[in-house]
Design a protein around this motif. Structure first.
Motif, PDB file in Angstrom:
ATOM      1  N   GLY A 113     -13.302  -6.386   3.263  1.00 39.90           N
ATOM      2  CA  GLY A 113     -12.218  -5.442   3.775  1.00 39.90           C
ATOM      3  C   GLY A 113     -11.013  -5.255   2.952  1.00 39.90           C
ATOM      4  N   VAL A 114     -10.350  -6.511   2.761  1.00 36.54           N
ATOM      5  CA  VAL A 114      -9.315  -6.419   1.916  1.00 36.54           C
ATOM      6  C   VAL A 114      -9.214  -5.903   0.524  1.00 36.54           C
ATOM      7  CG1 VAL A 114      -7.486  -8.172   0.925  1.00 36.54           C
ATOM      8  CG2 VAL A 114      -8.184  -8.347   3.307  1.00 36.54           C
ATOM      9  N   VAL A 115     -10.809  -6.329  -0.243  1.00 41.30           N
ATOM     10  CA  VAL A 115     -10.681  -5.752  -1.334  1.00 41.30           C
ATOM     11  C   VAL A 115     -10.961  -4.320  -1.730  1.00 41.30           C
ATOM     12  CG1 VAL A 115     -12.507  -5.953  -3.480  1.00 41.30           C
ATOM     13  CG2 VAL A 115     -11.631  -8.105  -2.243  1.00 41.30           C
ATOM     14  N   VAL A 116     -11.812  -3.782  -0.551  1.00 43.72           N
ATOM     15  CA  VAL A 116     -11.832  -2.531  -0.502  1.00 43.72           C
ATOM     16  C   VAL A 116     -10.540  -1.623  -0.198  1.00 43.72           C
ATOM     17  CG1 VAL A 116     -12.890  -0.482   0.834  1.00 43.72           C
ATOM     18  CG2 VAL A 116     -14.183  -2.529   0.215  1.00 43.72           C
ATOM     19  N   LEU A 117      -9.818  -2.251   0.709  1.00 39.70           N
ATOM     20  CA  LEU A 117      -8.249  -1.506   1.037  1.00 39.70           C
ATOM     21  C   LEU A 117      -7.686  -1.616  -0.458  1.00 39.70           C
ATOM     22  CD1 LEU A 117      -6.468  -0.347   2.867  1.00 39.70           C
ATOM     23  CD2 LEU A 117      -5.934  -2.782   3.620  1.00 39.70           C
ATOM     24  N   ALA A 118      -7.690  -2.856  -1.138  1.00 38.75           N
ATOM     25  CA  ALA A 118      -6.987  -3.148  -2.483  1.00 38.75           C
ATOM     26  C   ALA A 118      -7.404  -1.965  -3.297  1.00 38.75           C
ATOM     27  CB  ALA A 118      -6.926  -4.312  -2.896  1.00 38.75           C
ATOM     28  N   ALA A 119      -8.588  -1.788  -3.515  1.00 32.25           N
ATOM     29  CA  ALA A 119      -9.118  -0.775  -4.494  1.00 32.25           C
ATOM     30  C   ALA A 119      -8.579   0.695  -4.082  1.00 32.25           C
ATOM     31  CB  ALA A 119     -10.927  -0.821  -4.560  1.00 32.25           C
ATOM     32  N   ILE A 120      -8.743   0.978  -2.818  1.00 33.72           N
ATOM     33  CA  ILE A 120      -8.317   2.331  -2.402  1.00 33.72           C
ATOM     34  C   ILE A 120      -7.005   2.671  -2.733  1.00 33.72           C
ATOM     35  CG2 ILE A 120      -7.760   3.684  -0.100  1.00 33.72           C
ATOM     36  CD1 ILE A 120     -10.105   2.422   0.958  1.00 33.72           C
ATOM     37  N   VAL A 121      -5.965   1.542  -2.568  1.00 30.00           N
ATOM     38  CA  VAL A 121      -4.538   1.568  -2.713  1.00 30.00           C
ATOM     39  C   VAL A 121      -4.326   1.839  -4.137  1.00 30.00           C
ATOM     40  CG1 VAL A 121      -2.358   0.141  -2.992  1.00 30.00           C
ATOM     41  CG2 VAL A 121      -3.741   0.237  -0.713  1.00 30.00           C
ATOM     42  N   ILE A 122      -5.006   0.821  -5.079  1.00 32.56           N
ATOM     43  CA  ILE A 122      -5.146   1.283  -6.402  1.00 32.56           C
ATOM     44  C   ILE A 122      -5.371   2.532  -6.898  1.00 32.56           C
ATOM     45  CG2 ILE A 122      -6.007   0.518  -8.602  1.00 32.56           C
ATOM     46  CD1 ILE A 122      -6.073  -2.337  -7.627  1.00 32.56           C
ATOM     47  N   VAL A 123      -6.412   3.203  -6.270  1.00 30.52           N
ATOM     48  CA  VAL A 123      -6.808   4.471  -6.600  1.00 30.52           C
ATOM     49  C   VAL A 123      -5.890   5.496  -6.235  1.00 30.52           C
ATOM     50  CG1 VAL A 123      -8.497   6.338  -6.163  1.00 30.52           C
ATOM     51  CG2 VAL A 123      -9.485   4.056  -6.848  1.00 30.52           C
ATOM     52  N   ILE A 124      -5.262   5.394  -5.062  1.00 21.13           N
ATOM     53  CA  ILE A 124      -4.124   6.426  -4.696  1.00 21.13           C
ATOM     54  C   ILE A 124      -3.003   6.278  -5.626  1.00 21.13           C
ATOM     55  CG2 ILE A 124      -2.401   6.780  -2.761  1.00 21.13           C
ATOM     56  CD1 ILE A 124      -4.626   5.828  -0.862  1.00 21.13           C
ATOM     57  N   VAL A 125      -2.438   5.027  -6.041  1.00 25.22           N
ATOM     58  CA  VAL A 125      -1.501   4.852  -7.029  1.00 25.22           C
ATOM     59  C   VAL A 125      -1.555   5.312  -8.367  1.00 25.22           C
ATOM     60  CG1 VAL A 125      -0.085   3.128  -8.102  1.00 25.22           C
ATOM     61  CG2 VAL A 125      -0.326   2.883  -5.760  1.00 25.22           C
ATOM     62  N   ILE A 126      -3.084   5.279  -8.749  1.00 27.79           N
ATOM     63  CA  ILE A 126      -3.165   5.806 -10.310  1.00 27.79           C
ATOM     64  C   ILE A 126      -3.316   7.489  -9.849  1.00 27.79           C
ATOM     65  CG2 ILE A 126      -5.225   5.916 -11.697  1.00 27.79           C
ATOM     66  CD1 ILE A 126      -5.772   3.049 -11.419  1.00 27.79           C
ATOM     67  N   ALA A 127      -4.099   7.840  -9.010  1.00 28.30           N
ATOM     68  CA  ALA A 127      -3.954   9.379  -8.606  1.00 28.30           C
ATOM     69  C   ALA A 127      -2.507  10.142  -8.521  1.00 28.30           C
ATOM     70  CB  ALA A 127      -4.867   9.677  -7.630  1.00 28.30           C
ATOM     71  N   ALA A 128      -1.683   9.295  -7.713  1.00 29.45           N
ATOM     72  CA  ALA A 128      -0.397   9.954  -7.333  1.00 29.45           C
ATOM     73  C   ALA A 128       0.477   9.693  -9.043  1.00 29.45           C
ATOM     74  CB  ALA A 128       0.529   8.820  -6.780  1.00 29.45           C
ATOM     75  N   ARG A 129       0.377   8.760  -9.786  1.00 27.61           N
ATOM     76  CA  ARG A 129       0.890   8.397 -11.155  1.00 27.61           C
ATOM     77  C   ARG A 129       0.434   9.824 -11.932  1.00 27.61           C
ATOM     78  NH1 ARG A 129       5.017   6.459 -13.594  1.00 27.61           N
ATOM     79  NH2 ARG A 129       4.428   5.787 -15.528  1.00 27.61           N
ATOM     80  N   ARG A 130      -0.961  10.069 -11.973  1.00 26.63           N
ATOM     81  CA  ARG A 130      -1.316  11.094 -13.010  1.00 26.63           C
ATOM     82  C   ARG A 130      -0.850  12.484 -12.560  1.00 26.63           C
ATOM     83  NH1 ARG A 130      -7.558   9.652 -14.558  1.00 26.63           N
ATOM     84  NH2 ARG A 130      -7.140   7.630 -15.601  1.00 26.63           N
ATOM     85  N   LYS A 131      -0.688  12.684 -11.323  1.00 24.55           N
ATOM     86  CA  LYS A 131       0.021  14.048 -10.928  1.00 24.55           C
ATOM     87  C   LYS A 131       1.457  14.162 -11.201  1.00 24.55           C
ATOM     88  CE  LYS A 131      -2.897  14.775  -6.450  1.00 24.55           C
ATOM     89  NZ  LYS A 131      -2.719  14.885  -5.197  1.00 24.55           N
ATOM     90  N   ARG A 132       1.956  13.101 -11.818  1.00 26.85           N
ATOM     91  CA  ARG A 132       3.516  13.170 -11.989  1.00 26.85           C
ATOM     92  C   ARG A 132       3.591  13.579 -13.551  1.00 26.85           C
ATOM     93  NH1 ARG A 132       6.328   8.022  -9.682  1.00 26.85           N
ATOM     94  NH2 ARG A 132       6.022   8.332  -7.444  1.00 26.85           N
TER      95      ARG A 132
END
Length: 189
Positions: free
Chosen positions: A170-189
């Motif tokens: 669960g922690v690994v999946v949560l970390a992966a989700i956080v990374i995907v969100i950060v990357i997606a937010a970074r690309r939107k900028r």
């Protein structure tokens, strides 16, 4: 780029911390031997069942959470008394007259860490004479001792073994989700 590295590093640290916390939770005491042993084929009915664990067991009172059953194919429980805990062992007397056949042993104890742990195994009885006859003399039964205890690895119930794995996953999946969100937010900028 700096924020992505920071997010990845934070996710890695969170994952390692969660796994470090989950590791002690999986360190429950384990069954190291039993008499009768798992999968033993006995030629005489045992008078008692004894389980030895990897560490001392907790026993606060009679209702300590320790329970053992020895059930035959008809569903009859052959335990004939309360479990007795001595350090790392628990022993329970068995009723006389156990018929030939397979027996399922289920146990639950409280580990030294305070958490309940449980498991199950089986053994079988194939006595030459029906063990229901109480006329057997001690010399007749002395030659027909149960097999000596051997190291067994009983089946653990999924709840006690799966939780640390599920927490880590669960922690690994949560970390992966956080990374995907950060990357997606970074690309939107």
């Amino acid at each position: 780029m700096f924020r992505i590295r920071t997010a990845v590093a934070a996710a890695a640290v969170a994952t390692i911390a969660a796994l470090a916390v989950a590791a002690p939770a999986s360190a429950h005491d384990e069954l190291v031997s039993s008499t009768p042993a798992a999968d033993a084929q006995l030629t005489a009915a045992p008078a008692e069942l004894s389980l030895t664990f990897s560490n001392n067991l907790l026993s606060l009172d009679e209702n300590s959470g320790t329970a053992i059953t020895v059930v035959d194919a008809t569903g009859e429980d052959w335990v004939d008394g309360e479990p007795v805990i001595q350090a790392d062992s628990v022993t329970v007397p068995l009723a006389e007259g156990m018929p030939n056949g397979a027996y399922a042993v289920t146990w639950q104890v409280v580990s030294s860490d305070g958490h309940p742990t449980s498991g199950e195994y089986s053994f079988s009885l194939a006595a030459a004479e029906a063990s229901a006859s109480p006329s057997a003399t001690p010399s007749e039964t002395a030659g027909e001792q149960p097999e000596p205890a051997k190291t067994t690895q009983p089946e653990q119930q999924p709840d006690s073994m799966q939780w640390p794995l599920l927490i880590g996953l669960g922690v690994v999946v949560l970390a992966a989700i956080v990374i995907v969100i950060v990357i997606a937010a970074r690309r939107k900028r």
